[in-house]
Motif scaffolding. Structure first.
Motif, PDB file in Angstrom:
ATOM      1  N   LYS B  72       0.801  -0.998  -0.037  1.00 29.73           N
ATOM      2  CA  LYS B  72       0.061   0.265   0.092  1.00 29.73           C
ATOM      3  C   LYS B  72       1.047   1.088  -0.262  1.00 29.73           C
ATOM      4  O   LYS B  72       0.527   2.245  -0.289  1.00 29.73           O
ATOM      5  CB  LYS B  72      -0.973  -0.362   0.577  1.00 29.73           C
ATOM      6  N   LYS B 111       1.758  -4.135   3.792  1.00 29.88           N
ATOM      7  CA  LYS B 111       1.793  -2.639   3.665  1.00 29.88           C
ATOM      8  C   LYS B 111       3.356  -1.324   3.125  1.00 29.88           C
ATOM      9  O   LYS B 111       2.705  -0.549   2.637  1.00 29.88           O
ATOM     10  CB  LYS B 111       1.479  -2.920   5.435  1.00 29.88           C
ATOM     11  N   TYR B 151       3.583   5.710   9.923  1.00 32.61           N
ATOM     12  CA  TYR B 151       2.571   5.140   8.616  1.00 32.61           C
ATOM     13  C   TYR B 151       2.406   3.405   9.307  1.00 32.61           C
ATOM     14  O   TYR B 151       0.779   2.761   9.107  1.00 32.61           O
ATOM     15  CB  TYR B 151       3.362   4.858   7.223  1.00 32.61           C
ATOM     16  N   GLU B 154      -0.753   3.308  11.278  1.00 32.94           N
ATOM     17  CA  GLU B 154      -1.389   3.214  10.181  1.00 32.94           C
ATOM     18  C   GLU B 154      -2.054   5.293  10.203  1.00 32.94           C
ATOM     19  O   GLU B 154      -3.020   4.903  11.033  1.00 32.94           O
ATOM     20  CB  GLU B 154      -2.777   2.287  10.666  1.00 32.94           C
TER      21      GLU B 154
END
Lengths: 385, 156
Positions: B72, B111, B151, B154
């Motif tokens: 991501k 991620k 990060y 999140e």
């Protein structure tokens, strides 16, 4: 310390009303705008240095109504970041420069080709473009600008590769001629100018062509932004009158222990200490404004290795001399360093790089020899031991 | 969220079903799915009425049009000369240690992907990196730890 460096502040000056400059320029006729620009001697600020006024004239005189103006914001030359600064601080100067081009040439559609690495600038730019569209209505200019995003390819800074990518194709440079001024985007006449070039046209009309031409040298007129990085206490973007020697540059921006200056990015030349006195920045080397300073703690082998790794990766692969040449130069210096090849092999490699200069299709492959030869010849021991 | 197929159809309506719309369409798919799957590229080819090989040809040319599955968050660390001089290697090592992945790899939960890239245009403020479109400059191991922990927790 006394240096012959003339620092200027035109591009980023906040005290100048760019709309007023544009209004003044629009009091000229279309042809006069182009003539004034030719008279100023302004040359492209992207690297190739083609006279901007002539580019406008050649495109304006092409038949047909469908033509394009492209602002090249695919600033990918390592060591260059001045276009990003311009677009961040004074985007209206660029947009007004494009409007002036539209007025002079009668072109109605413009694009800003923004490199993918600068995608974070899109909303800031779009806001300025929206305001700009409103502002130019009152001047009666029928001109509209869109942003086109790149996706991470150095070679797309080359104007025909840029156009190919805008057409949805691989960013492989085209054969020239025909040049974009006759066959450009979607096969139509197209002007591609660098961000700083458009901003500089506004300075030409602010000062007048005569005064602008007085700045600089016989060959290079005006002021220019320099992106300064590396071993320097004054890293950043500096606007300087063209025509300074590397010696003055180093005295002003070096850290007192400068061993070499890379002028014009990785596709430019490496000037060693003994050459500082006689080298003029912007004369005989690319005009993009990238200047990287290396002090005596740096290994020039590592510098060259980094450059070749860059070229090998960014070569589009279309023509053999560049695709294979970049890889072989990289492997070659590794082999000499490890002792696998004798030191004389470096001469073979220089020959190869010169062959690439003659036989490569575009500026990427043609310019590898600049940094390669200037580093290998001046720092030969560092390549071997 | 609608299927990728519907998404591509919407994009083709927005940008036009022409070859010149290919780059913006591919960019939007990468923005949404983080990479271009084979199916997505086939779908684009069909809608624009060009060969899938042409779509792959363009996509694979550009380093930001990923044709491999990515996380991501794509971390791209600048490896050009001045960032290298200012300690890029240490920055990479720090990221590798924190995320337990090497350059070119994607973390297990999908991620993060760690990549190197050429000049980002922040040479005077190196070392620099991108996380997706966001720029981070003058990196130090400590700064990296702070940025990544955000990060990892999140954000947004």
């Amino acid at each position: 310390m006394n240096t012959n460096i003339n620092k200027l502040e035109y591009i980023f000056s906040k005290d100048c009303d760019d709309n007023q400059v544009l209004a003044k320029a629009l009091s000229f006729s279309n042809d006069e705008v182009i003539e004034e620009l030719i008279k100023s001697g302004l040359r492209g600020r992207g690297g190739a240095g083609f006279p901007a006024g002539l580019k406008w004239k050649f495109t304006a005189t092409q038949p047909g109504d469908e033509k394009y103006i492209i602002c090249n914001a695919d600033e990918g030359e390592p060591g260059t970041f001045k276009d990003r600064e311009i677009l961040t601080q004074v985007p209206k100067k660029v947009l007004n420069g494009m409007a002036l081009c539209a007025y002079g040439t009668g072109i109605k559609k413009g694009y800003i080709y923004l490199r993918g690495e600068y995608k974070y600038l899109v909303s800031h730019l779009q806001k300025n473009i929206d305001e700009f569209h409103e502002e130019i209505k009152k001047y009666g200019i029928d001109f509209n600008i869109d942003i086109f995003l790149g996706s991470g390819a150095y070679v797309c800074g080359e104007e025909t590769a840029l156009i190919e990518s805008m057409e949805g194709k691989r960013g492989e440079p085209r054969n020239k001629p025909p040049y974009p001024n006759t066959v450009g985007y979607l096969g139509k006449p197209t002007i591609v100018n660098n961000v700083e070039t458009f901003a500089s046209t506004m300075i030409v009309f602010r000062l007048g062509a005569e005064n602008y031409k007085k700045l600089g040298t016989q060959d290079q007129h005006g002021s220019k932004l320099f992106s300064i990085s590396g071993d320097s206490p004054k890293e950043g973007v500096h606007e300087i009158e063209l025509g300074m020697s590397v010696e003055d540059f180093v005295r002003e921006f070096g850290d007192g222990d400068t061993k070499a200056v890379q002028v014009g990015g990785v596709s430019g030349f490496c000037i060693p200490r003994k050459g500082f006195k006689n080298a003029i920045i912007g004369e005989g080397n690319p005009t993009g404004g990238s200047t990287m300073i290396f002090n005596s703690s740096r290994s020039m082998y590592n510098v060259l290795h980094n450059f070749l790794d860059f070229f090998a990766e960014e070569s589009c692969g279309q023509c053999t001399p560049c695709r294979v040449g970049c890889q072989q130069l990289l492997k070659g210096i590794e082999a000499v360093k490890s002792g696998e090849k004798p030191k004389e092999y470096l001469d073979q490699l220089i020959k190869l790089s010169k062959t690439m200069q003659i036989t490569s299709k575009c500026g990427l492959g043609q310019s590898v020899t600049n940094s390669f030869t200037s580093i290998v010849e001046n720092f030969r021991e560092e390549m071997i031991y | 969220m609608n299927s990728t197929k519907e998404f591509i159809k919407e994009l083709s309506e927005k940008y036009g079903k022409e070859r010149k719309s290919l780059m913006p369409i591919l960019q939007k798919i990468v923005e949404r799915n983080s990479y271009l799957s084979v199916d997505a590229m086939r779908e684009v080819a069909q809608i624009l009425d060009i060969s899938a090989a042409e779509v792959y040809g363009t996509a694979s040319f550009f380093s930001f049009l990923d044709t491999q599955a990515r996380g991501k968050y794509k971390i791209r660390v600048c490896k050009s000369i001045t960032c290298d001089m200012k300690g890029k290697s240490e920055i990479l090592k720090t990221i590798e240690n924190i995320l337990k992945i090497k350059v070119g790899e994607t973390s297990k939960e999908g991620k993060f992907s760690l990549l190197e890239t050429n000049c980002l245009g922040w040479c005077h403020k190196g070392p620099a990196m991108l996380i997706n479109d966001e720029v981070y400059t003058e990196l130090t191991p400590e700064k990296i730890r702070n940025v990544l922990s955000e990060y990892i927790r999140e954000r947004k």
